[in-house]
Design a protein around this motif. Structure first.
Motif, PDB file in Angstrom:
ATOM      1  N   VAL A  33     -40.523  41.676  43.853  1.00  0.00           N
ATOM      2  CA  VAL A  33     -40.691  42.271  42.524  1.00  0.00           C
ATOM      3  C   VAL A  33     -39.326  42.635  41.948  1.00  0.00           C
ATOM      4  O   VAL A  33     -38.642  43.540  42.432  1.00  0.00           O
ATOM      5  CB  VAL A  33     -41.608  43.509  42.588  1.00  0.00           C
ATOM      6  N   LYS A  35     -38.474  43.420  38.672  1.00  0.00           N
ATOM      7  CA  LYS A  35     -38.404  44.161  37.405  1.00  0.00           C
ATOM      8  C   LYS A  35     -37.199  45.092  37.390  1.00  0.00           C
ATOM      9  O   LYS A  35     -36.883  45.689  38.427  1.00  0.00           O
ATOM     10  CB  LYS A  35     -39.693  44.948  37.173  1.00  0.00           C
ATOM     11  N   ASN A  56     -43.207  42.850  35.673  1.00  0.00           N
ATOM     12  CA  ASN A  56     -44.368  43.550  35.112  1.00  0.00           C
ATOM     13  C   ASN A  56     -44.365  43.614  33.584  1.00  0.00           C
ATOM     14  O   ASN A  56     -45.285  44.183  33.007  1.00  0.00           O
ATOM     15  CB  ASN A  56     -44.496  44.957  35.711  1.00  0.00           C
ATOM     16  N   ILE A  77     -47.206  40.651  37.045  1.00  0.00           N
ATOM     17  CA  ILE A  77     -47.966  41.630  37.833  1.00  0.00           C
ATOM     18  C   ILE A  77     -48.310  42.892  37.055  1.00  0.00           C
ATOM     19  O   ILE A  77     -48.984  43.773  37.572  1.00  0.00           O
ATOM     20  CB  ILE A  77     -47.193  42.023  39.127  1.00  0.00           C
ATOM     21  N   MET A 163     -53.787  48.227  43.235  1.00  0.00           N
ATOM     22  CA  MET A 163     -52.772  49.193  43.638  1.00  0.00           C
ATOM     23  C   MET A 163     -53.454  50.445  44.164  1.00  0.00           C
ATOM     24  O   MET A 163     -54.333  51.002  43.497  1.00  0.00           O
ATOM     25  CB  MET A 163     -51.899  49.578  42.441  1.00  0.00           C
ATOM     26  N   MET A 205     -47.352  47.514  48.409  1.00  0.00           N
ATOM     27  CA  MET A 205     -46.045  47.655  47.783  1.00  0.00           C
ATOM     28  C   MET A 205     -45.096  48.233  48.840  1.00  0.00           C
ATOM     29  O   MET A 205     -45.488  48.417  49.989  1.00  0.00           O
ATOM     30  CB  MET A 205     -46.157  48.561  46.549  1.00  0.00           C
ATOM     31  N   SER A 206     -43.863  48.523  48.440  1.00  0.00           N
ATOM     32  CA  SER A 206     -42.872  48.935  49.450  1.00  0.00           C
ATOM     33  C   SER A 206     -43.341  50.107  50.307  1.00  0.00           C
ATOM     34  O   SER A 206     -43.101  50.143  51.513  1.00  0.00           O
ATOM     35  CB  SER A 206     -41.555  49.296  48.765  1.00  0.00           C
ATOM     36  N   ARG A 221     -46.492  42.680  47.277  1.00  0.00           N
ATOM     37  CA  ARG A 221     -45.564  42.700  46.130  1.00  0.00           C
ATOM     38  C   ARG A 221     -44.521  43.777  46.404  1.00  0.00           C
ATOM     39  O   ARG A 221     -44.803  44.964  46.266  1.00  0.00           O
ATOM     40  CB  ARG A 221     -46.333  43.017  44.842  1.00  0.00           C
ATOM     41  N   LEU A 222     -43.339  43.333  46.832  1.00  0.00           N
ATOM     42  CA  LEU A 222     -42.333  44.296  47.279  1.00  0.00           C
ATOM     43  C   LEU A 222     -41.108  44.274  46.379  1.00  0.00           C
ATOM     44  O   LEU A 222     -40.497  43.228  46.160  1.00  0.00           O
ATOM     45  CB  LEU A 222     -41.920  43.991  48.721  1.00  0.00           C
ATOM     46  N   GLY A 223     -40.754  45.458  45.881  1.00  0.00           N
ATOM     47  CA  GLY A 223     -39.585  45.594  45.021  1.00  0.00           C
ATOM     48  C   GLY A 223     -38.478  46.367  45.689  1.00  0.00           C
ATOM     49  O   GLY A 223     -37.508  45.805  46.209  1.00  0.00           O
ATOM     50  N   SER A 224     -38.606  47.685  45.685  1.00  0.00           N
ATOM     51  CA  SER A 224     -37.491  48.539  46.125  1.00  0.00           C
ATOM     52  C   SER A 224     -37.056  48.305  47.560  1.00  0.00           C
ATOM     53  O   SER A 224     -35.879  48.467  47.887  1.00  0.00           O
ATOM     54  CB  SER A 224     -37.817  50.014  45.883  1.00  0.00           C
ATOM     55  N   ARG A 230     -35.145  51.540  42.104  1.00  0.00           N
ATOM     56  CA  ARG A 230     -34.921  51.342  40.663  1.00  0.00           C
ATOM     57  C   ARG A 230     -34.524  52.658  40.027  1.00  0.00           C
ATOM     58  O   ARG A 230     -34.921  53.711  40.484  1.00  0.00           O
ATOM     59  CB  ARG A 230     -36.203  50.808  40.003  1.00  0.00           C
TER      60      ARG A 230
HETATM   61  C1  PLP Z   1     -43.232  47.740  40.657  1.00  0.00           C
HETATM   62  C2  PLP Z   1     -44.459  47.114  41.201  1.00  0.00           C
HETATM   63  C3  PLP Z   1     -44.548  46.731  42.558  1.00  0.00           C
HETATM   64  C4  PLP Z   1     -43.427  46.942  43.564  1.00  0.00           C
HETATM   65  O1  PLP Z   1     -43.147  48.285  43.748  1.00  0.00           O
HETATM   66  P1  PLP Z   1     -42.169  48.777  44.924  1.00  0.00           P
HETATM   67  O2  PLP Z   1     -42.671  50.132  45.249  1.00  0.00           O
HETATM   68  O3  PLP Z   1     -40.808  48.779  44.365  1.00  0.00           O
HETATM   69  O4  PLP Z   1     -42.297  47.828  46.051  1.00  0.00           O
HETATM   70  C5  PLP Z   1     -45.711  46.131  42.991  1.00  0.00           C
HETATM   71  N1  PLP Z   1     -46.751  45.915  42.154  1.00  0.00           N
HETATM   72  C6  PLP Z   1     -46.707  46.251  40.857  1.00  0.00           C
HETATM   73  C7  PLP Z   1     -47.893  45.973  40.000  1.00  0.00           C
HETATM   74  C8  PLP Z   1     -45.567  46.868  40.339  1.00  0.00           C
HETATM   75  O5  PLP Z   1     -45.542  47.219  39.041  1.00  0.00           O
END
Ligand code: PLP
Length: 231
Positions: A33, A35, A56, A77, A163, A205-206, A221-224, A230
């Motif tokens: 992810v 964003k 997103n 997403i 989520m 998620m993370s 779905r992994l971002g941070s 962020r």
């Molecule tokens: C931002 C986001 C994520 C990832 O979030 P992290 O906590 O950074 O891993 C996953 N899914 C959706 C829908 C998001 O908006």
């Protein structure tokens, strides 16, 4: 708290290759992810072999995409307004946040216009805390009972996304993920039994992906944890 700005205390960035290999070993697909992250940030992960990235916001996605390699699979997403679908329909691989019939019909129309098939996930509201977006099971049934919807051109139903609540209570998070897996199983049985491509449970998620994997996630779905926190 908004999911967009959650920096989990104590959550560390993981070595990307280790994370990728662990998920591959477990047969789980990774969406990175990206964003708020720059094109350069994305290239760094791309060069380590990652091809699926998630954004997103439609505008941000449409702005970044031309600056990055064409073999990236872009996942939308976040909540998507129907009037924004046209900006991403020419290239988006999967829209994970489908939460209405109106949106489904718009995606179908734009996909056909672009001579494409767009993969979609139905987003469900599973969090016990108040969240704005997502279907409940009954709404999904009402939609899918219409055979025309199930067979809309330009769309491939791939599964579900959800989520969990942003809470410390791991039992609650687990319950919510379990609910999404059960929704997936019921939809598959009722509407997509003969469809081998209805095979995705996008959850985790993370901060909660380990629990999600234990509850049957097939896509995280992994971002941070990949890119760092962020702002
Ligand atoms: C931002 C986001 C994520 C990832 O979030 P992290 O906590 O950074 O891993 C996953 N899914 C959706 C829908 C998001 O908006």
């Amino acid at each position: 708290m908004s999911y967009e700005f959650c920096n989990l205390p104590g959550m560390e960035e993981r070595n990307f290759t280790d994370l990728k290999e662990e998920l591959e070993r477990r047969g789980v697909k990774l969406v990175a992810v990206s964003k708020t992250k720059t094109v350069d940030n994305i290239f760094e992960i791309y060069w380590q072999g990652q091809r699926a990235f998630g954004e997103n916001r439609a505008q941000e996605l449409a702005d970044k995409q031309p600056h990055l390699p064409a073999d990236i699979n872009w996942h939308m997403i976040g909540h998507l307004q129907t009037n924004k679908v046209k900006y991403i329909a020419p290239f988006v691989a999967m829209i994970e946040s489908v939460d209405s019939e109106k949106l489904l019909r718009t995606i179908s129309k734009e996909a056909v216009k672009n001579n494409r098939i767009i993969d979609i996930l139905l987003q469900f509201k599973i969090a016990e805390e108040e969240t704005k977006f997502g279907l409940d099971f009954q709404e999904a049934e009402e939609m899918l009972d219409n055979d025309e919807i199930v067979h809309l051109p330009g769309i491939r139903f791939r599964g579900v996304m959800g989520m969990a609540s942003f809470v410390d209570d791991q039992d609650q998070v687990r319950r919510e993920f379990r609910q999404l897996k059960s929704i997936f199983d019921r939809l598959k049985e009722q509407y997509f039994r003969g469809t081998s491509t209805f095979d995705i449970v996008s959850m985790g998620m993370s901060g909660d992906y380990e629990v999600a994997l234990e509850e049957g996630s097939t896509m995280v779905r992994l971002g941070s944890i990949i890119f760092g926190a962020r702002n």
